[in-house]
Design an enzyme around this catalytic site. Structure first.
Site, PDB file in Angstrom:
ATOM      1  N   GLY A 324       0.694  -1.060  -0.063  1.00  0.00           N
ATOM      2  CA  GLY A 324      -0.081  -0.016   0.018  1.00  0.00           C
ATOM      3  C   GLY A 324       0.934   1.396  -0.070  1.00  0.00           C
ATOM      4  CB  SER A 325       0.258   4.639   1.134  1.00  0.00           C
ATOM      5  OG  SER A 325      -1.018   4.818   0.343  1.00  0.00           O
ATOM      6  CB  THR A 326       4.114   1.452   3.606  1.00  0.00           C
ATOM      7  OG1 THR A 326       4.043   0.246   3.085  1.00  0.00           O
ATOM      8  CG2 THR A 326       3.129   1.424   4.964  1.00  0.00           C
ATOM      9  CE1 TYR A 327       7.662  -1.186  -3.212  1.00  0.00           C
ATOM     10  CE2 TYR A 327       6.558   0.012  -5.075  1.00  0.00           C
ATOM     11  CZ  TYR A 327       7.590  -0.972  -4.630  1.00  0.00           C
ATOM     12  OH  TYR A 327       8.335  -1.449  -5.415  1.00  0.00           O
TER      13      TYR A 327
END
Lengths: 633, 369
Positions: A324-327
């Site tokens: 998800g957005s942690t990427y």
């Protein structure tokens, strides 16, 4: 001529004959000597030696060793061993098996002798292989068996050390469990040091460090008279207790993380970014490791393996999730480092992004307007990263992701770690025989699509960001020591690589991550703490639109299976980080609301204790400490 | 090589029958050692042993089909190859229980030290045939054959495999005693030997020292090395006159006996079949050895005589040392009992040896072309 040369002359022939006579005498004499010795042993001494063998006058008894302790970083005991008593039966020592059982039943004064009748079917019965009638018998039953040995031929008592898992479920995946060695494991054993009936680690640390933990069996040689009573101990070799293991795990953080997950499916990993030490490694839901002591019952096993939430799976190291957005941190790092964008580069977000005939939406339907990198990270703007990801391209992204340790095993000292998945053009061509689509790069830039990471990989990557670029091999074991405290093996922190990202870029990103938690409009404000500057990133990974939504994954989460996984990963304090955390809460919704509060609780526990170091950690499990050794003597 | 009808007429059926008889007894015995065991892999050892016997018979056939004089022409080459194999073991061999003895050959693990027993006999037989003397041999005449023996001896001692290394020396001494050595040379060798024994003591591994010490006094270490011998003696003795019966040896089935299917097979047999069974086996071995000597005596040429003497000596000493050790009259060194101990390399090499004996035997009337 050769013919003549090969013939023997008369002189030689007579010499040969003489030598053959000598050889004949030697052969006959030697074999006669052997025959005489056999006559002496078998006929003259025969009766006496037969008596000896019938009484088994010398009996070898194995003394099982105490398995080593497992302790946390503060030397709080997590796993301990205690003695239990099993009743064994050797069928070959009696003529009437049924009468022995009747006798035993009447002595117990209840007929509830619960043993597996199947082992007594004639074909499977091996006269001299002991059968375990009852495990972990009470003291009363033990006394009965001990005092009536004469009436119960073939019935003996075996002392078995049993594992006490003081940490219970919260440590189950990490510590693992033990069980009796299986025939397959015996066959695979190359060292030839295991024998049937031995205890062996089946998973987790128990399995990984089994050679250290198990210790060495002792042997006792006992002389036994005709009645089966022990006359004297002829010789004894004491068992050697196993080595103790000190982990890097902090039991307090482990407990807080476990309680914060509250039994819902998910995982938490905490790491010290300064040296890669794993402080907590939690997977939920879990199982009770003591169920496996002395073999798990059919019923329990069915319940565990049939559970739709898969309690046996260690999600922390083998759960694979889209990041998800942690990427987005990887995307930003790649773009900045490659010079494709500057911190000032801005894009307009009006809620969606058009590419060809497809529309990619931002999570914020209204759009973020014109936005630059810092605010794009703080508010987790998807459109901004669609643009950036397209600039970087799939293969460059994969290169950076790999350098941060994603998509490959971290090398943690535990069995069954999963790889994760970082796609490239080449991989897709190989796997699906189809070229890479540009739209797939767009999904990738916000951590959706083929991307899969484990929580452990995620925390390793964020630790690298926190400490200025060092990717550590996660260190789970601090040291292995003998009972007297002598260190047998210590595990130094191991630097795997340094990410190819300049300090300036890293500082820029850390500032943005601080903003996520502390700035107005940040998505991770639920993890905010006044006294510790937390930096972090939320993530929400879609389950439903996964392109590789395999059937197994689908059927795994029957209730609420369409809800998103919530992710949060963070470190603190931002300028000199001591702890990094990754949280995955399956099907729990948004990272900011479902995962960040879990991380917050762990951060609270960590910094509160740091503030008052004199305070003993709450008794997480029990107060067993080092005094539990050599229980056998 | 032309086919000669006399080859078939002169085929040594007696030798084949004796060897098959002993192997069959060995097979039953191995079945018994695996019968009551917990390990699945031990239970089916007898199946593997059948394979080894069949493979051995193939090698035996090959060994009597080709004229031994033809084989002897390449004796040094064959010997050289086996030394190369030993060197390979030294560097690349794999180890079990602290001893590096095996190499992998096409999925089979193979023990070159077993093969060397045969190739050494061939090489020494050729050497002594070429250097025949009418008077007794002196020390300097024995220098070359001694080096031929010493090379594999040291390589095997290093593995470490004391038993097999010793067998090589014993083969050497048996052959030089047979060809005749001057008494002065003998005296000198004996003297050097006496000096070397204390020196050699320091070269021995601890476990080897243990075994020799416990031979002197088995009761000194009832749990360790002495345990093997004590249990073996109880097993054999308790067999009595007629034995406890097939699959009924309590010492064996209770797993009191160590190394049941390898070095201590004879104890298993003697426990279950008693003195009478043991005597039958001893008589079979005696016939085999005497038959070998007869073949040696009637061989067509001196080379044949030497080969037959060497092979017979090998079988004789292995039988005597193995049975002597399980009966407690010789120290425990790892020497298998021919045709009874489980083990592929040993079985195949011994079968090949018997093939060579047949070879010498059936060509005794044929003139060299």
């Amino acid at each position: 001529m050769t013919e003549i040369r090969n013939q023997l002359n008369g002189h030689e022939t007579s010499a040969l004959h003489r030598r053959f006579k000598i050889m004949l005498v030697i052969v006959v004499a030697a074999l006669s000597l052997l025959a005489l010795r056999m006559w002496y042993l078998q006929v003259i001494e025969g009766e006496e030696l037969k008596q000896k063998s019938e009484n088994n006058s010398i009996r070898i008894r194995k003394i099982k060793p105490m398995r080593g302790l497992i302790m946390d970083t503060h030397r709080e005991v997590l796993v301990d061993s205690q003695c239990s008593f099993d009743v064994l039966f050797v069928p070959g020592r009696t003529r009437n098996i049924q009468s022995v059982f009747d006798q035993l039943g009447s002595l117990y004064q209840d007929a509830s002798l619960n043993f597996d009748r199947e082992v007594f079917t004639p074909g499977r019965l091996r006269p001299f292989v002991p059968i375990r009638l009852e495990r972990n018998v009470s003291r009363e039953k033990l006394a009965i068996v001990e005092t009536h040995t004469l009436d119960l031929p073939g019935v003996t008592v075996d002392v078995v050390p049993v594992r006490q898992y003081l940490g219970g479920e919260m440590m189950a995946h990490l510590i693992g469990y033990t069980g009796e060695i299986s025939p397959e494991e015996l066959d695979k054993d190359e060292s030839e040091t295991y024998t049937s009936g031995d205890l062996i680690g089946k998973s987790g640390i128990e399995k990984y460090l089994d050679p250290y933990l198990r210790g060495k069996s002792g042997i006792e040689q006992v002389e036994i008279n005709v009645l089966g009573k022990e006359v004297r101990v002829l010789g004894k070799e004491d068992p050697e207790p196993g080595y103790n293991v000190v982990l890097t795990i902090d039991a307090l953080l482990q407990k807080v993380a476990w309680e914060a997950l509250a039994g819902k499916p998910g995982a938490v990993v905490a790491m010290d970014p300064r040296d890669g030490s794993v402080l907590a490694l939690v997977s939920s839901p879990a199982y009770d490791p003591t169920l496996f002591n002395g073999g798990i019952s059919q019923e329990d096993w069915k319940k565990l393996s049939g559970d739709p939430f898969h309690p046996m799976e260690d999600r922390a190291i083998s759960g694979q999730y889209p990041p998800g957005s942690t990427y987005k941190m990887i995307v930003a790092a790649a773009a900045l480092q490659e010079g494709l964008i500057t911190p000032e580069t801005s894009f307009v977000c009006n809620g969606s992004y058009e590419l060809g005939n497809r529309t990619y939406r931002c999570w914020h339907k209204g759009g973020h307007g014109r936005i630059s990198l810092h605010r794009a990270i703080v508010q987790s703007c998807d459109v901004y990263f669609y643009n950036v990801g397209k600039l970087v391209g799939v293969d460059k992204l994969a290169e950076y992701a790999r350098r941060f340790g994603l998509g490959a095993p971290t090398g943690i000292d535990l069995p069954r770690e999963k790889n994760g998945m970082i796609p490239t053009r080449e991989w897709k061509q190989m796997r699906y025989k189809e070229p890479w689509q540009i739209g797939e790069t767009i999904s990738l830039s916000i951590g959706q699509g083929y991307n899969l990471v484990t929580p452990l990989q995620l925390v390793t990557a964020y630790s690298a960001l926190a400490n200025g670029g060092v990717v550590w091999r996660p260190r789970l074991i601090k040291q292995i020591e003998a009972v007297d405290g002598q260190v047998i093996k210590s595990f130094a922190p191991e630097r795997k690589s340094v990410v190819p990202v300049s300090t300036g870029v890293i500082e820029q990103l850390k500032k943005a991550l601080w903003g996520v938690v502390n700035e107005e409009g940040g998505t991770g404000r639920a993890a905010q703490r006044k006294d510790a500057d937390v930096a972090g990133k939320t993530g929400t990974s879609q389950v439903i639109s996964l392109p590789n939504n395999e059937k197994t994954r689908k059927s795994k989460y029957i209730p609420s299976r369409f809800r998103d996984h919530a992710l949060f990963t963070c470190f603190a304090p931002v300028h000199n980080p001591e702890i990094a955390i990754a949280v995955v809460a399956e099907n729990a919704g948004h990272g900011g609301s479902a995962a960040a509060p879990i991380a917050r609780k762990i951060l609270d526990a960590y910094f509160d204790r740091k503030k008052s170091p004199g305070k003993k950690p709450p008794v997480v499990i029990s107060d067993h400490r080092m005094e539990h050794q050599g229980l056998l003597h | 090589m032309k086919f000669d009808r006399r080859l078939f007429i002169n085929f040594d059926w007696m030798l084949l029958l004796v060897v098959l008889g002993i192997s069959l007894i060995g097979l039953l015995n191995i079945y018994s050692t695996g019968f009551n065991q917990v390990y699945a892999k031990q239970e089916f050892l007898y199946v593997k042993q059948i394979q080894w016997i069949v493979i051995g018979l193939v090698f035996m056939t090959a060994a009597f089909c080709v004229d031994y004089r033809f084989i002897s022409r390449y004796a040094y080459l064959i010997y050289g190859c086996s030394i190369v194999l030993l060197v390979i073991v030294f560097f690349y061999g794999y180890a079990t229980r602290g001893s590096q003895r095996w190499i992998l050959l096409g999925g089979f693990s193979f023990q070159p030290s077993e093969l060397v027993k045969l190739t050494l006999i061939l090489a020494l037989a050729k050497y002594f045939d070429h250097h025949r003397r009418n008077e007794f041999y002196r020390l300097r005449d024995l220098a070359v054959p001694f080096v031929i023996t010493l090379a594999p001896f040291l390589l095997i001692l290093k593995q470490p495999d004391l038993g097999t290394a010793m067998i090589l020396l014993i083969i050497f001494f048996s052959l030089i005693l047979f060809i005749g050595v001057h008494w002065k040379s003998l005296a000198w060798s004996a003297l050097v030997g006496l000096v070397l024994i204390p020196a050699g003591w320091f070269l021995l591994k601890d476990y080897q020292k243990d075994r020799i010490m416990t031979f002197v006094n088995p009761e000194s270490d009832p749990l360790g090395a002495g345990y093997h011998v004590i249990q073996s003696i109880i097993a054999i003795g308790s067999g009595g006159m007629t034995g406890k019966g097939f699959l009924k040896g309590t010492q064996t089935q209770l797993r009191f006996l160590p190394e049941r299917h390898t070095d201590f097979v004879f104890s298993v047999f003697a426990e279950e079949w008693g003195f009478l069974g043991g005597m039958v086996l001893l008589v079979l071995f005696l016939s085999l050895i005497l038959w070998g000597l007869k073949i040696a005596l009637h061989a067509r040429d001196y080379n044949g005589t030497l080969i037959a003497v060497g092979i017979t000596a090998l079988i004789f000493w292995e039988v005597v040392i193995n049975i002597g050790m399980v009966l407690g009259i010789l120290p425990v060194v790892g020497i298998p009992l021919p045709f009874l101990s489980y083990g592929g390399s040993s079985m195949v090499v011994l079968m090949t040896c018997v093939g060579l004996l047949m070879n010498v035997s059936m060509r005794r009337f044929i003139l060299q072309p």
